[in-house]
Scaffold this active site. Structure first.
Site, PDB file in Angstrom:
ATOM      1  N   ASP A 246       0.917  -1.145   0.153  1.00 47.95           N
ATOM      2  CA  ASP A 246      -0.004  -0.066   0.043  1.00 47.95           C
ATOM      3  C   ASP A 246       0.977   1.339   0.015  1.00 47.95           C
ATOM      4  OD1 ASP A 246      -2.112  -1.799   0.112  1.00 47.95           O
ATOM      5  OD2 ASP A 246      -2.808  -1.352   2.115  1.00 47.95           O
ATOM      6  N   ASP A 248       0.672   3.977   1.761  1.00 46.49           N
ATOM      7  CA  ASP A 248       0.715   4.792   2.843  1.00 46.49           C
ATOM      8  C   ASP A 248       1.765   4.328   3.631  1.00 46.49           C
ATOM      9  OD1 ASP A 248      -0.738   2.700   3.405  1.00 46.49           O
ATOM     10  OD2 ASP A 248      -2.504   3.647   4.528  1.00 46.49           O
ATOM     11  N   GLU A 334      -6.759  -9.826   4.277  1.00 42.03           N
ATOM     12  CA  GLU A 334      -5.510 -10.702   4.042  1.00 42.03           C
ATOM     13  C   GLU A 334      -6.053 -12.073   4.200  1.00 42.03           C
ATOM     14  OE1 GLU A 334      -6.197  -8.339   6.219  1.00 42.03           O
ATOM     15  OE2 GLU A 334      -4.588  -6.762   5.787  1.00 42.03           O
TER      16      GLU A 334
END
Ligand SMILES: *[C@@H]1O[C@H](CO)[C@@H](O)[C@H](O)[C@H]1NC(C)=O
Ligand SMILES: *[C@@H]1O[C@H](CO)[C@@H](O)[C@H](O)[C@H]1NC(C)=O
Ligand SMILES: *[C@@H]1O[C@H](CO)[C@@H](O)[C@H](O)[C@H]1NC(C)=O
Length: 390
Positions: A246, A248, A334
């Site tokens: 990701d 971030d 996940e």
């Protein structure tokens, strides 16, 4: 113990040295190595055989009786046919050997890397050039969406990816159309990349009064990334791993060279997740024996998106239909993929004994003052210079 290691190490050096010598010395080896991607055509083989005939010409200059010569001719033809067959046999054998060699090189480079690590040996540096040729590729799938801090976040990820060898960045925008900002960013990055986009369908989008964690983000984008790999990468020719990074998080480049060697599904700890300082697998003797987390222990795989990578073959060959599933329960994304492709007992610990943190789940603070102030300037008709991209 030390002696065994030392011998093993010397054998490795000798083997790699021999290989390098052979490759440099004999161009024909290079040709066979290439031929996997570029198989010899029948015409090329025929040409090779013809050349053989030309140089030998065993019958020229032998003028005897007509019948005798015909018998001889037949013998010659048979001999040549035999020769042709044996050459073809050699070719097939060579192909098989080449496959074996490739497998060995990958295994040995992994071992070499471990030996080098334990010795810190600079004497092996010069051999590393050969290693790069066969490094498994790290495919990094990054979902991203337009926001005030997007470019800053992408820049931080890009700088972690930049020094990594054999890396392919797949950036998937949550957008109807690709944006110029991301397109230009990737173009000037110097990285090997693929730029994709898909808009999250309305039912998966978070609406005003819904909790953020109830609607997992980046689901269709990650799945599109996997789909792209399935359609564009031949897992029989390319070895590698897939990682979902990701935009971030903060990544230490080291994690990519650790995950590169994963054979099935590899896991490691990630800081600032699971409502603790770090959350992730607990490892013992090369096995995952449990998980550390304060929040989300009910999950089959209580780990973060940034805490695992998957061998290419797992998702492209073994489980060609596995995808992320957007369930409404928080934190299950996940597990939705992992439970389709692996069991906890099969997980591979990454970073020695799962003891190092190379990923931090940082969250960039939204610069509220800048957003508010800019809005006021726009209202006044005096926005910050639009030609300066942020
Ligand atoms: C996307 O691109 C198409 C074709 O250029 C254009 O017609 C359309 O308006 C764009 N949509 C958005 C939401 O920007
Ligand atoms: C994957 O899905 C296709 C089409 O839905 C199906 O034909 C195939 O059997 C599935 N493969 C596996 C391994 O489940
Ligand atoms: C590996 O990690 C476990 C759990 O944190 C620890 O108990 C064990 O001592 C470690 N072993 C080594 C060799 O570092």
């Amino acid at each position: 113990m030390n002696r065994i290691r030392c011998t093993k190490f010397l054998l490795l050096v000798v083997f790699l040295g021999l290989l390098a010598y052979l490759m440099l010395k004999d161009e024909s080896i290079c040709i066979t190595v290439n031929s996997v991607h570029n198989p010899m055509t029948a015409r090329e083989i025929a040409a090779l055989l013809q050349e053989d005939e030309k140089t030998e010409k065993p019958w020229t200059g032998r003028k005897r009786g007509k019948i005798l010569s015909r018998v001889k001719d037949n013998e010659e033809v048979e001999a040549l046919e035999g020769k042709q067959q044996s050459l073809l046999d050699h070719l097939i054998k060579a192909r098989k050997m080449e496959e074996e060699l490739k497998k060995n090189i990958i295994r040995l480079t992994a071992e070499l890397r471990n030996v080098r690590k334990s010795r810190g040996g600079s004497e092996l540096k010069r051999l590393m050039g050969a290693e790069e040729l066969n490094l498994p590729t790290v495919f990094v799938i990054t979902p991203t969406f337009k926001r005030f801090v997007q470019k800053a976040e992408l820049t931080r990820v890009y700088q972690a990816l930049k020094p990594v060898k054999n890396l392919h960045w797949i950036v998937v925008e949550d957008a109807v159309n690709k944006t110029d900002l991301v397109a230009n960013f990737l173009k000037t990055s110097g990285l090997k990349y693929t730029h994709l986009n898909v808009r999250t369908p309305d039912i998966l989008r978070r609406h005003r009064n819904e909790l953020r964690r109830m609607k997992p983000r980046g689901v269709v984008q990650r799945n599109l990334g996997i789909q792209w790999l399935r359609e564009n990468i031949n897992p029989h020719k390319v070895s590698g791993v897939i990682y979902f990074a990701d935009d971030d998080n903060t990544y230490d480049s080291k994690i990519f060279d650790e995950m590169r060697w994963i054979q099935r599904v590899g896991v490691w700890p990630v800081a600032f997740t699971g409502a603790v300082r770090w959350a992730g697998p607990l490892c013992k003797n090369g096995k995952v024996v449990g998980f550390h987390a304060k929040w989300g222990r009910f999950r089959p795989f209580p780990i973060d998106m940034a805490a695992f990578a998957v061998n290419l073959k797992k998702l492209l060959i073994d489980f060609p239909n596995a995808t992320f599933v957007a369930v409404e329960q928080p934190g299950m994304l996940e597990s939705s993929l992992l439970s389709q492709i692996t069991k906890v007992e099969e997980l591979e610990p990454v970073t020695p004994n799962c003891s190092k943190v190379y990923v931090w789940h940082t969250r960039t603070e939204t610069p509220k003052d800048s957003i508010l102030g800019e809005r006021q300037l726009i209202k006044k008709g005096m926005p910050s210079d639009k030609s300066i991209e942020t």
